[in-house]
Design an enzyme around this catalytic site. Structure first.
Site, PDB file in Angstrom:
ATOM      1  N   GLY A   1      11.470   4.288  11.875  1.00 45.39           N
ATOM      2  CA  GLY A   1      11.971   5.385  12.682  1.00 45.39           C
ATOM      3  C   GLY A   1      12.785   6.354  11.844  1.00 45.39           C
ATOM      4  CB  SER A   2      15.557   8.584  12.856  1.00 48.27           C
ATOM      5  OG  SER A   2      14.860   9.142  13.944  1.00 48.27           O
TER       6      SER A   2
END
Length: 660
Positions: free
Chosen positions: A368-369
């Protein structure tokens, strides 16, 4: 001429009887008597007798000849073979076991070591038979003694069952509850040829028992001790029944730890005793080396506690954490929840559902981020933006035919480049990634070590997955920069932030500090060759930008990881949320996420890098609402900074995240 009748007789001859009577001679005929018929004379020897005599002699000569041939065959042709067989029957080679080496933490505290112990042995059938024979003989001697007052008094020999009870009581008296009498009696009265009465006996106590009861034997039995119990068990691992490593460092470093067994050859007589002067070919055992790890036991203990607590409070399936030295890449702590105590035995452990693996090394996930640091580093390194540039970030964005949106609804937002990462905007990240370009982005991923194993030396390490560049198709570049469509382990993820903390120089993580030989000589494994991912200037800029993640200055100037902040210190890091992939439908779950955090402490003078992964939590790591691993980072970083008395950071200037 025969004498006339009535003439003188032969001495001793009876009247009227032949002088030769008694010698087989017939009476002589007198005058007027008829002459008796002639008597046949017995044959002296028959032809049959001569034949049997010669045949017997031939048989005897043949037998002697065969015996001579057999003697020549045995003493001549077969002599070497028979001699070798005889020697093999009396020759014994005894294995001299090597002592397994110790596993230590960075300060020399033992995490695993070996104690020499004894296992008490018994041969029920043979011993009972010998005891019975001895008792019966004593009864015969006793009866004979009663008949012979001059006989020497014989020692009292107990009945077999009484002797066995005596042995069981004697062992129990020495070992206590570790050797219940009834358990010993059951084993000694069993119908087996060999049993272990008691294992893991102190050598001194074992000697005390065997000296008193020669019916009991003792075998060497090395015991692997883990003084910390479950401390670092996912790293250290465990050994099997044969003393060799099964998992963890016990497995990957088995040849170093095990050493080399020695041997001693000797001859023994029919009574089993060593024949004096026959010992030869002595090869002494070479004990295993000590493996010193980079792990800090105190930190490892604290991180394990925090990880378990985070799992319990968040409802996550799994929680893992890695702490690295930012300068050297050494792993200071690496933990996952529900670990095990290797001293309890793996069979028992597996039945209780404990985690035997090392999740930060073996289990890749979509980051993810957290992966957005690659875009940030590339954008600054290649000069396609500056931290203060204001980007007009729309609420929707199309890239490679895919519609991209942020996790919150907004219109066109004037985010700075720093604000794009502080707010974790997918759209803003892809806008910057497009400026970098696919080729340069892929090159930087490789420099960060994503898609290849770190080589830390722990078993089962995964390389993660990055789509081969020549297979990047429409949509790939719309996913990878925001942390989807690729996977990495927690160790790899933490290593990315180590590179930024270390002025752009990535040092592949290592966990073995030194190998210490039995003679005390120390060998330090060569430090892994570093990879300059970005320039020092770029790394410093990115660190400063990522301080914004913990900034809390109103909604517009607030980062996503405020809970990771540590009072008095500058912290740089990144939150991460990634949907988990559903293999059943080949789509992403809408409610199951990987929740991650990676951070640097302190950001102004990096000392530590901490990476955290939570698998599908219901709440944050501290049990609060939302889904965030930032509170767990805060706890670990704050403990470390205080424990090591790291000087406080200067006040951090406020950064502009969203322009007016």
């Amino acid at each position: 001429m025969s004498p006339a009748p009535g003439g003188p007789r032969r001495p001793g001859a009876a009247r009227g009887t032949p002088a030769t009577r008694g010698r087989g001679a017939a009476p002589r005929p007198g005058p007027g008597r008829p002459k008796p018929a002639a008597r046949k004379r017995a044959p002296r020897r028959t032809a049959s007798f001569h034949f049997r005599f010669k045949a017997g002699r031939l048989v005897m000569l043949g037998a002697l000849g065969l015996a001579l041939l057999q003697l020549i065959w045995i003493q001549g042709v077969q002599a070497p073979q028979l001699s070798a067989e005889s020697a093999s029957q009396r020759t014994t080679t005894l294995v001299l076991p090597a002592m397994r080496g110790t596993i230590e933490d960075a300060s020399g505290k033992p995490l695993a070591y070996t104690l020499e112990a004894k296992a008490l042995t018994f041969q029920p059938i043979r011993v009972r038979k010998e005891l019975q024979a001895a008792w019966e003989k004593s009864q015969q001697d006793k009866s004979q003694q009663a008949q012979n007052t001059a006989a020497t008094a014989q020692p009292v020999v107990p009945k077999p069952e009484d002797r066995i009870k005596e042995i069981a009581k004697g062992i129990h008296d020495v070992l206590g509850d570790a050797a219940p009498e009834q358990d010993l009696l059951d084993k000694m009265n069993s119908k087996t040829t060999f049993v272990y009465l008691v294992r893991n006996v102190d050598p001194a106590k074992a000697t005390q028992i065997t000296d008193k009861f020669d019916e009991v034997g003792a075998e060497r039995q090395d015991i692997r001790e883990y003084p910390g119990g479950s401390l670092a068990a996912n790293i250290v691992g465990a050994t099997g029944w044969d003393g060799h490593g099964l998992i963890g460092m016990e497995s990957s470093m088995d040849s170093t730890l095990a050493g080399t067994n020695g041997s001693r050859t000797y001859d023994r007589g029919s009574d089993g005793a060593v024949i004096p002067g026959s010992v030869r070919d002595v090869q002494p055992a070479i004990n295993g080396s000590t493996v010193q790890l980079t792990i800090d036991s105190d930190l490892q203990y604290y991180v394990q506690q925090q990880v378990q607590e985070a799992k319990n409070k968040s409802g996550a399936k799994d929680v893992s954490a890695v702490v690295m030295d930012s300068k050297t890449g050494e792993v200071m702590a690496m933990a996952n929840d529900d670990t095990f105590n290797p001293a309890n035995g793996l069979a028992d452990i597996s039945n209780k559902g404990a985690e035997l693996g090392d999740l930060p090394v073996t289990t890749p996930f979509e980051p993810g981020s957290v992966n957005k640091i690659v875009t940030a580093a590339a954008a600054i390194q290649y000069g396609v933006t500056t931290p203060e540039e204001v980007l007009q970030v729309p609420g929707e964005y199309y890239m490679d035919g895919l519609k991209i949106h942020d996790d919150w609804s907004h219109g066109v937002a004037p985010y700075t480049t720093t604000g794009v990462f502080a707010k974790s905007s997918n759209i803003g990240t892809l806008m910057l990634a497009k400026r970098v370009g696919m080729q340069r982005y892929d090159d930087l991923l490789k420099k960060f070590g994503i898609g290849e194993r770190t080589g830390i030396g722990l078993p089962g390490e995964s390389a993660g997955y990055v789509p081969p560049f020549d297979q990047w198709q429409h949509g790939t570049f719309a996913n990878v920069p925001i942390g989807q469509g690729l996977s990495m382990t927690l160790l790899q993820m933490t290593g990315m932030y180590q590179a930024i903390a270390n002025n752009g120089l990535r040092i592949p993580p290592r966990i073995v500090k030194d190998v210490i030989a039995p003679d005390g000589s120390k060998t330090t494994p060569p430090a892994p060759e570093g990879v300059q991912v970005v320039s020092p200037q770029t790394a410093t800029t990115v660190r400063d930008m990522f301080r914004s993640i913990v900034q809390n200055d109103g909604w517009n100037q607030r980062g996503t990881g405020v809970a990771a902040a540590v009072t008095g210190y500058q912290i740089a890091g990144k939150t991460g949320t990634a949907q988990q992939f559903n293999q059943a439908c080949h789509c992403y779950y809408q409610s199951k996420y990987w929740i991650n955090f990676a951070g640097i402490a302190p950001a102004d003078n990096p000392r530590f890098v901490v990476g955290i992964m939570m698998d599908a939590p219901d709440r944050s790591s501290d049990g609060s609402g939302g889904q965030s691993a930032a509170p767990l980072f805060h706890n670990i970083a704050a403990w470390l900074l205080q424990r090591d008395q790291v000087p406080l950071s200067p006040p951090a200037p406020k950064m502009l995240l969203e322009a007016d």
